[in-house]
Design an enzyme around this catalytic site. Structure first.
Site, PDB file in Angstrom:
ATOM      1  CD1 TRP A 152      -2.048  -2.185   1.982  1.00  0.00           C
ATOM      2  CD2 TRP A 152      -2.900  -1.400   0.069  1.00  0.00           C
ATOM      3  NE1 TRP A 152      -3.030  -3.054   1.546  1.00  0.00           N
ATOM      4  CE2 TRP A 152      -3.559  -2.594   0.386  1.00  0.00           C
ATOM      5  CE3 TRP A 152      -3.269  -0.721  -1.097  1.00  0.00           C
ATOM      6  CZ2 TRP A 152      -4.567  -3.136  -0.414  1.00  0.00           C
ATOM      7  CZ3 TRP A 152      -4.268  -1.248  -1.894  1.00  0.00           C
ATOM      8  CH2 TRP A 152      -4.907  -2.446  -1.544  1.00  0.00           C
ATOM      9  CG  ASP A 178      -2.916   4.043   4.419  1.00  0.00           C
ATOM     10  OD1 ASP A 178      -3.885   3.859   5.182  1.00  0.00           O
ATOM     11  OD2 ASP A 178      -2.747   3.406   3.357  1.00  0.00           O
ATOM     12  CE  LYS A 220      -7.616  -3.516   4.943  1.00  0.00           C
ATOM     13  NZ  LYS A 220      -7.133  -2.635   3.894  1.00  0.00           N
TER      14      LYS A 220
END
Ligand SMILES: *Cc1c(COP(=O)(O)O)cnc(C)c1O
Length: 345
Positions: free
Chosen positions: A89, A157, A181
């Site tokens: 990511w 992030d 999540k």
């Protein structure tokens, strides 16, 4: 997802509070939804220990839209941003930014298949528009336990570890998390921006892609994801009720149990050897060969353990120990691993 959240959310789908209608029918401009937005913003600030110098936004488009919007808003044509490449990511965020402007990779562990964290850069110059980091690397299972120095505004992030433990959120100029999540259902994203950083954002952008415009319209620039924001509010209430300290304690216990089992195993190998780099949220491990991998998956399947196949990019196995996962589930997984080992060696 915590059972309580699922229960409340399903009730609201039938009938929401005193409205007599379903949450799915609620207007995003109604007073009821504004109350949901306000309470959720207050809870985010409380849980993060941040004050009125931050703006809290609910957005759509997941983590990836943030990958786009951050450079669009904060990276100007003459400037450069810094990125720490610590996993899939983090890498994708950097590539999105590189499509847009100068996005320098200041450190990377890509060559080692992201099995450790790279060293934090000696110096992160204030001349950079921002430094982007990924606090937890979901696919390869590393997590920053200590955040180094940065002269540039820190942007993070936190999609896969927000509210998983104590953290100094005041260090960040901006942080964001796709909700799916630790913060609710897919389709909702939290973005928190310090006002002095927001002031630096470009003005000449289409409103949907402008943080300033989204803040100005208080998260309802367009038809909001009403249900998604509500599920995140329920999750925030659950987190507050439980307390971050308790959540952290449980997450540490869950991760320790599984890593201890991996470290003493003859069959399973942890992807991340360096203990201080290990993620408490995503525990990645492998077996000796593809045959054994398939055998263990079937072994788990027959014992009602699902969802532990590794990400398609990393292979092997991954146990995601998000906040809502209970210690008993990890105990069960470890017992099944031991049972498998006993018959494999
Ligand atoms: C899952 C995840 C994303 C992806 O978000 P999308 O909502 O699918 O775009 C981004 N960053 C991290 C760290 C993630 O774990």
């Amino acid at each position: 997802m915590p059972a309580e959240v699922l229960h409340e959310a399903s009730k609201a789908v039938k009938k929401f509070g005193s409205t007599g209608s379903s949450i799915l029918e609620l207007s995003h401009r109604s007073k009821e939804f504004m109350d949901i937005v306000e309470e959720s913003k207050t809870l985010v600030k409380q849980l993060c220990g941040i004050g009125s110098d931050y703006d809290v936004l609910w957005m759509q488009g997941g983590g990836r839209l943030q990958f786009c919007m951050i450079p669009m808003n904060f990276l100007d044509a003459k400037g450069a941003a810094g990125y720490l490449d610590t996993g899939h990511w983090a890498d994708e965020a950097q590539q999105y930014a590189a499509n847009y402007g100068k996005a320098d990779v200041l450190a990377s562990s890509k060559k080692a298949n992201y099995n450790h964290l790279p060293e934090w850069p000696k110096k992160v110059p204030a001349s950079l528009s921002y430094l982007h980091i990924t606090t937890n690397n979901t696919i390869y299972g590393t997590q920053w336990q200590t955040i180094g120095e940065s002269g540039a505004p820190l942007v993070a992030d936190m999609s896969s570890d927000i509210f998983s433990g104590k953290r100094d959120y005041t260090r960040y100029a901006m942080f964001y998390a796709a909700a799916q999540k630790n913060l609710g259902a897919a389709g909702n994203t939290l973005a928190v921006i310090r006002k002095d950083f927001l002031a630096r954002a470009k003005n000449e952008l289409p409103p949907m892609l402008s943080y300033k415009a989204n803040v100005k319209e208080n998260s309802i620039l367009n038809t909001a994801n009403v249900f998604g924001v509500y599920v995140s509010l329920l999750t925030l209430r659950w987190i507050k009720e439980k307390g971050i300290a308790t959540i952290e304690k449980e997450n540490k216990a869950k991760a320790k149990l599984l890593y201890d089992a991996l470290d003493s195993s003859k069959v399973f190998t942890p992807h991340v050897k360096e203990k201080t780099h290990r993620s408490r949220m995503n525990v990645c491990f492998t077996t000796a060969n593809a045959k054994q991998e398939k055998a263990f998956l079937e072994f788990c399947d027959a014992r009602d353990i699902t969802g532990i196949k590794g990400h398609r990019l990393a292979g092997g196995f991954r146990a995601s120990l998000y906040n809502a996962i209970e210690l008993s589930s990890v105990e069960r997984l470890v017992a099944v691993m031991k049972e498998f080992e006993a018959q494999a060696v």
